[in-house]
Design a protein around this motif. Structure first.
Motif, PDB file in Angstrom:
ATOM      1  N   LYS A  12       0.836  -1.192   0.000  1.00  0.00           N
ATOM      2  CA  LYS A  12       0.000   0.000   0.000  1.00  0.00           C
ATOM      3  C   LYS A  12       0.880   1.254   0.000  1.00  0.00           C
ATOM      4  N   LEU A  13       0.258   2.388  -0.260  1.00  0.00           N
ATOM      5  CA  LEU A  13       1.010   3.650  -0.337  1.00  0.00           C
ATOM      6  C   LEU A  13       0.476   4.646   0.680  1.00  0.00           C
ATOM      7  N   LEU A  14       1.377   5.270   1.388  1.00  0.00           N
ATOM      8  CA  LEU A  14       1.021   6.388   2.260  1.00  0.00           C
ATOM      9  C   LEU A  14       1.345   7.673   1.490  1.00  0.00           C
ATOM     10  N   THR A  15       0.351   8.513   1.284  1.00  0.00           N
ATOM     11  CA  THR A  15       0.612   9.778   0.584  1.00  0.00           C
ATOM     12  C   THR A  15       1.059  10.835   1.590  1.00  0.00           C
ATOM     13  N   VAL A  16       2.188  11.466   1.294  1.00  0.00           N
ATOM     14  CA  VAL A  16       2.762  12.469   2.198  1.00  0.00           C
ATOM     15  C   VAL A  16       2.855  13.797   1.442  1.00  0.00           C
ATOM     16  N   ASP A  17       2.015  14.744   1.852  1.00  0.00           N
ATOM     17  CA  ASP A  17       2.037  16.058   1.167  1.00  0.00           C
ATOM     18  C   ASP A  17       2.405  17.170   2.158  1.00  0.00           C
ATOM     19  N   HIS A  18       3.195  16.791   3.148  1.00  0.00           N
ATOM     20  CA  HIS A  18       3.536  17.716   4.229  1.00  0.00           C
ATOM     21  C   HIS A  18       4.633  18.711   3.835  1.00  0.00           C
ATOM     22  N   PHE A  19       5.408  18.386   2.796  1.00  0.00           N
ATOM     23  CA  PHE A  19       6.609  19.178   2.507  1.00  0.00           C
ATOM     24  C   PHE A  19       6.406  20.064   1.285  1.00  0.00           C
ATOM     25  N   ALA A  20       6.907  21.302   1.394  1.00  0.00           N
ATOM     26  CA  ALA A  20       6.760  22.237   0.276  1.00  0.00           C
ATOM     27  C   ALA A  20       7.717  21.871  -0.855  1.00  0.00           C
ATOM     28  N   THR A  21       8.920  21.401  -0.487  1.00  0.00           N
ATOM     29  CA  THR A  21       9.968  21.126  -1.485  1.00  0.00           C
ATOM     30  C   THR A  21      10.756  19.878  -1.053  1.00  0.00           C
ATOM     31  N   PRO A  22      11.533  19.267  -1.955  1.00  0.00           N
ATOM     32  CA  PRO A  22      12.402  18.151  -1.565  1.00  0.00           C
ATOM     33  C   PRO A  22      13.384  18.549  -0.460  1.00  0.00           C
ATOM     34  N   GLY A  68       3.734  22.000  -4.645  1.00  0.00           N
ATOM     35  CA  GLY A  68       4.278  21.406  -3.421  1.00  0.00           C
ATOM     36  C   GLY A  68       4.706  19.975  -3.698  1.00  0.00           C
ATOM     37  N   THR A  69       5.495  19.437  -2.772  1.00  0.00           N
ATOM     38  CA  THR A  69       6.019  18.086  -2.947  1.00  0.00           C
ATOM     39  C   THR A  69       4.988  17.063  -2.476  1.00  0.00           C
ATOM     40  N   VAL A  70       4.726  16.061  -3.303  1.00  0.00           N
ATOM     41  CA  VAL A  70       3.819  14.980  -2.910  1.00  0.00           C
ATOM     42  C   VAL A  70       4.574  13.659  -3.092  1.00  0.00           C
ATOM     43  N   LEU A  71       4.686  12.913  -1.984  1.00  0.00           N
ATOM     44  CA  LEU A  71       5.450  11.661  -2.008  1.00  0.00           C
ATOM     45  C   LEU A  71       4.516  10.503  -1.690  1.00  0.00           C
ATOM     46  N   GLU A  72       4.787   9.343  -2.283  1.00  0.00           N
ATOM     47  CA  GLU A  72       4.050   8.140  -1.901  1.00  0.00           C
ATOM     48  C   GLU A  72       5.045   7.167  -1.299  1.00  0.00           C
TER      49      GLU A  72
END
Ligand SMILES: C[S@@+](CC[C@H](N)C(=O)[O-])C[C@H]1O[C@@H](n2cnc3c(N)ncnc32)[C@H](O)[C@@H]1O
Length: 286
Positions: free
Chosen positions: A206-216, A264-268
């Motif tokens: 499964k994937l956790l979506t992390v959109d907490h960060f503005a940039t890498p 913004g940065t969006v990570l899975e």
């Protein structure tokens, strides 16, 4: 006596003391609140924790899975190598109106009786115990025959698995016999660890979506200031400005590679969710 000249038990105690101070660095409870709350709830739901059940959370940290399990009506023991994390856990539990027991414990030598729990959980916790077979044996031992085991672990290929791969060339070599944490995200590895002592194994990536960060770079600086394993590597490099700069660059690049965001940065972050039932008839230990 130093770990170099002492017994294997001395060396293990020294290693665990090092791990404990690493997890107490920074602000793991704050990071779990900001980024990881979904994981604990997901694990509790997947493990079908029910009112009145006796539940053990291994590597519970500040209670990310243990507190939702208590909210589901279970009687919960939250255990961890790093009792420094319990203070925030106790506060969160009080805020949410639940009570649980907090117990310092090494996942490789749990201070609980055979078959004491209906459900044994670990949310990205047991994966950090260095001797995988010893830890798996303990998970199985303390679950009652017919009881459930629920494990959530970062995968080696996923973002946090790759965070560890990125940090590895900058970190001191692991002690002999210590295994890499993200192997617990490899389904075949965990099936092998649990062996014929469990049945009804289910796995899902499964994937956790992390959109907490503005940039890498924002991701990197956040982890550099709060996440014990990352902070420990930077401390190891404290006299090496060039390597520090290289790690700075590599961590930001990692987040850039995974970034799906346009605003913004969006990570899975990929994880393996595994559930199993302890066999009613348990074969003799291998
Ligand atoms: C990434 S945190 C996970 C905490 C929590 N379960 C969560 O979901 O936020 C990893 C936890 O494993 C614990 N840990 C590391 N090695 C351990 C060991 N040998 N025995 C028990 N806990 C351990 C750490 O202290 C830390 O709290």
């Amino acid at each position: 006596m130093s770990s170099l000249t002492g017994t294997p038990a001395d060396a293990d105690r020294a290693l665990k003391a090092k791990h404990r101070s690493m997890w107490a660095l920074g602000d793991y409870p704050g990071l779990a609140d900001d980024l990881l709350q979904e994981l604990g709830r997901t694990l509790v739901q997947a493990s079908a924790v029910a009112p009145g059940e006796r539940v053990l959370d291994v590597g519970a940290g500040s209670g990310n899975a243990a507190i939702p399990a208590a909210e589901a009506g279970a009687t919960v023991v939250a255990s961890d190598l790093t009792p420094e994390l319990f203070e925030v856990g106790r506060r969160h539990a009080a805020e949410r109106g639940v009570e649980l027991q907090w117990r310092e414990a090494d996942a490789e030598a749990l201070p609980f009786a055979d078959g004491e729990f209906d459900v044994v959980l670990s949310s990205i916790g047991v994966m950090f115990a260095p001797h995988h077979q010893a830890a798996a044996d303990e998970l199985v031992r303390v679950a009652r025959p017919g009881g459930r085991i629920g494990l959530l672990s970062w995968t080696p290929e996923g973002f946090i698995g790759q965070l560890f791969a990125t940090m590895k060339p900058f970190a001191p070599p692991p002690p002999p016999g210590a295994q890499p944490a993200p192997l617990w995200g490899d389904e075949d590895h965990v099936r092998e660890l649990l062996g014929p002592r469990v049945t009804d194994v289910t796995t899902r990536r499964k994937l956790l979506t992390v959109d907490h960060f503005a940039t890498p770079e924002d991701f990197r600086d956040y982890f550099k200031a709060r996440y014990g394993p990352t902070m420990a590597v930077y401390r190891f490099l404290s006299d090496e400005p060039e390597k520090t700069a290289a790690l700075d660059r590599d961590l930001a690049d990692l987040a850039r590679r995974y970034d799906l965001g346009t605003d913004g940065t969006v990570l899975e972050w990929e994880y393996l969710l595994l559930t199993a039932r302890r066999s009613a008839e348990v074969p003799a230990p291998r």
